[in-house]
Design an enzyme around this catalytic site. Structure first.
Site, mmCIF file in Angstrom:
data_model
loop_
_atom_site.group_PDB
_atom_site.id
_atom_site.type_symbol
_atom_site.label_atom_id
_atom_site.label_comp_id
_atom_site.label_asym_id
_atom_site.label_seq_id
_atom_site.Cartn_x
_atom_site.Cartn_y
_atom_site.Cartn_z
ATOM 1 N N GLU A 60 0.832 -1.203 0.000
ATOM 2 C CA GLU A 60 0.000 0.000 0.000
ATOM 3 C C GLU A 60 0.871 1.260 0.000
ATOM 4 O O GLU A 60 0.577 2.225 -0.717
ATOM 5 C CB GLU A 60 -0.919 0.036 1.230
ATOM 6 C CG GLU A 60 -1.951 -1.085 1.286
ATOM 7 C CD GLU A 60 -1.426 -2.348 1.943
ATOM 8 O OE1 GLU A 60 -0.220 -2.650 1.817
ATOM 9 O OE2 GLU A 60 -2.225 -3.048 2.585
ATOM 10 N N ALA A 162 9.722 -36.126 -10.880
ATOM 11 C CA ALA A 162 9.806 -36.318 -12.332
ATOM 12 C C ALA A 162 9.968 -37.809 -12.570
ATOM 13 O O ALA A 162 10.909 -38.424 -12.062
ATOM 14 C CB ALA A 162 10.991 -35.545 -12.903
ATOM 15 N N ARG A 192 11.370 -22.717 -7.877
ATOM 16 C CA ARG A 192 12.331 -22.567 -6.782
ATOM 17 C C ARG A 192 12.438 -21.111 -6.357
ATOM 18 O O ARG A 192 12.477 -20.794 -5.174
ATOM 19 C CB ARG A 192 13.720 -23.065 -7.215
ATOM 20 C CG ARG A 192 13.838 -24.562 -7.298
ATOM 21 C CD ARG A 192 15.219 -24.946 -7.798
ATOM 22 N NE ARG A 192 15.381 -26.393 -7.871
ATOM 23 C CZ ARG A 192 16.441 -26.988 -8.384
ATOM 24 N NH1 ARG A 192 17.439 -26.264 -8.884
ATOM 25 N NH2 ARG A 192 16.514 -28.301 -8.405
ATOM 26 N N GLU A 303 11.975 -32.002 -3.164
ATOM 27 C CA GLU A 303 12.432 -32.356 -4.527
ATOM 28 C C GLU A 303 13.062 -33.731 -4.641
ATOM 29 O O GLU A 303 13.568 -34.089 -5.683
ATOM 30 C CB GLU A 303 13.410 -31.291 -5.043
ATOM 31 C CG GLU A 303 12.738 -30.099 -5.664
ATOM 32 C CD GLU A 303 13.484 -29.548 -6.873
ATOM 33 O OE1 GLU A 303 13.986 -30.310 -7.700
ATOM 34 O OE2 GLU A 303 13.555 -28.313 -6.976
HETATM 35 C C1 AOF Z 1 0.093 -5.054 4.375
HETATM 36 N N1 AOF Z 1 0.703 -4.911 3.168
HETATM 37 O O1 AOF Z 1 2.253 -5.480 1.673
HETATM 38 C C2 AOF Z 1 2.122 -6.771 3.629
HETATM 39 C C3 AOF Z 1 1.449 -6.936 4.875
HETATM 40 O O2 AOF Z 1 6.942 -7.150 10.129
HETATM 41 P P1 AOF Z 1 6.018 -6.111 9.548
HETATM 42 O O3 AOF Z 1 5.853 -4.929 10.418
HETATM 43 O O4 AOF Z 1 6.376 -5.773 8.134
HETATM 44 O O5 AOF Z 1 4.560 -6.804 9.507
HETATM 45 C C4 AOF Z 1 4.376 -8.049 8.926
HETATM 46 C C5 AOF Z 1 2.891 -8.313 8.815
HETATM 47 O O6 AOF Z 1 2.328 -7.344 7.944
HETATM 48 C C6 AOF Z 1 2.534 -9.639 8.188
HETATM 49 O O7 AOF Z 1 2.428 -10.680 9.140
HETATM 50 C C7 AOF Z 1 1.165 -9.334 7.616
HETATM 51 O O8 AOF Z 1 0.188 -9.303 8.642
HETATM 52 C C8 AOF Z 1 1.341 -7.927 7.121
HETATM 53 N N2 AOF Z 1 1.823 -7.917 5.726
HETATM 54 N N3 AOF Z 1 0.426 -6.089 5.173
HETATM 55 O O9 AOF Z 1 -0.755 -4.250 4.759
HETATM 56 C C9 AOF Z 1 1.704 -5.705 2.769
HETATM 57 N N4 AOF Z 1 3.161 -7.567 3.259
HETATM 58 ZN ZN ZN Z 2 0.975 -2.814 5.920
#
Ligand code: AOF
Ligand code: ZN
Length: 370
Positions: A60, A162, A192, A303
């Protein structure tokens, strides 16, 4: 209000973005965000982003930075509920509110106990219209690793095999046998890159001497953690895995030391090459998966070889099977696969068949009843 198909169209774009950093955001989920505004000439994307490599900034924040003042009155499409917690970055819900976003469309709510509905609550309290569950099934699939780790404290497990046309995975005593062609191999290397960790048994590590890295020019830096189940610490110091451990981490899973000098010497030698040795019952993959989840590993690719595949299958710890079938036969000297197209373990449902050159790829998903 925009109709549902329009919401779905922009969510598809957010999901596409989310996929770009799958396996590259550490323990954070890879989320996609698209900001759309309509000034009377139809909806236009004015900002978009995916969670940054390494996990931050969140999607965001990135999308709002691109949109700038155009975010005011716009709709934000996010594949995961915006966060509400002060973690390593301030809450995304606050950022959306501050930017004047009018409407937020979400695919999946966040099971993270710090968020879990609170992100949506914050937005609604600020007068923002919140719609959730748009392309939820696709969102759940895109976030399957993260969701499995949060809900079940283990990574999502994909078993890749495979097999030859006569159901063999190799030839006894012959090391790596090429069963699939170049297009299938490229697909596996991409997989991967999208996966947090990759695992083989010591039998395969010795017989094949694999490197298990990503060897595609644009994705070399995206090699996953490499794991070997090795109860007696037999991984050769000269193996490609040990020799490359300083560049791409290797974790060797072994049982309790037998107390011998030889065991601790082997451990020391492996550690001196940069391999990390962890003690965890090599016959209890569930314990290993819990330990990996605790380290933030959300997806695991198993794998090889036959014994390791069987171990995970027996414990009911495989979520998806990717079965490649090559055109050649290996005959009497072949090592039989624990499964092939005619013998799929109970509980797995065939979801698709893809073609890679002369090879077939069948995908099977485990259907959980709960
Ligand atoms: C969002 N947007 O792009 C992502 C989110 O360790 P922090 O502070 O970065 O928080 C990790 C948590 O943030 C993760 O467990 C999940 O709840 C959220 N990830 N949230 O609004 C994002 N990657
Ligand atoms: Zn966030």
């Amino acid at each position: 209000m925009a109709d549902r198909t329009e919401d779905e169209r922009f969510m598809v774009e957010a999901l596409r973005l989310a996929h770009l950093h799958l396996g590259a955001t550490d323990s954070n989920p890879s989320v996609g965000c698209v900001i759309v505004r309509d000034d009377g000439n139809g909806p236009k994307i004015v900002g978009s982003a995916v969670t940054a490599a390494g996990g931050r900034p969140h999607a965001e924040t990135g999308a709002l930075a691109v949109a700038g003042p155009l975010a005011r009155g716009a709709t934000a499409y996010v594949t995961l509920e915006p966060c509400s917690h002060h973690g390593k970055t301030p809450p995304c819900a606050d950022a959306l509110i501050a930017a004047g976003i009018a409407r937020v469309v979400i695919a999946v709510t966040d099971p993270d106990e710090r968020v879990s509905g609170r992100g949506m609550e914050m937005l609604r309290e600020a007068g923002i219209e919140v719609v959730t569950g748009v392309l939820e099934e696709e969102g759940e699939r895109e976030l399957e690793g993260y969701l499995m780790r949060k809900r079940n404290n283990r990574p999502y497990v994909t078993l890749k095999l495979a097999v030859s046309a006569d159901g063999m995975i190799g030839i006894k005593g012959q090391g790596q046998v090429r069963i699939t062609g170049a297009p299938a191999r490229e697909f596996v290397h991409r997989l991967r890159a999208e996966t947090d960790a990759i695992l083989v048994g010591i039998g395969t590590a010795i017989a094949d001497d694999p490197e298990l890295t990503v060897r595609l020019s644009d994705l070399e830096h995206r090699s996953p953690l490499r794991i070997v189940i090795d109860g007696d610490l037999n991984l050769p110091i000269g193996s490609k895995l040990a020799q490359t451990a300083r560049r791409v981490p290797v974790l060797v899973v072994t049982g309790q030391s037998d107390g011998s000098v030889a065991f601790s010497e082997r451990q020391q030698m492996l550690e001196a090459t940069g391999v990390e040795v962890v003690v965890c019952d090599p016959q209890a993959p569930a314990d290993l998966l819990n330990a990996l989840a605790t380290r933030g590993i959300s997806s695991l690719l198993v794998e090889g070889g036959a014994r390791t595949a069987q171990l995970f299958l027996n414990e009911g710890l495989v979520d998806r099977i990717l079965l490649f079938t090559g055109p050649m036969t290996l005959g009497e000297e072949g090592v039989p696969s624990p499964l092939d197209r005619n013998l799929i373990p109970v509980g797995f449902v065939h979801s698709r068949t893809d073609t890679f050159g002369d090879d077939l790829l069948d995908t099977y998903e485990y259907e959980r009843t709960s």
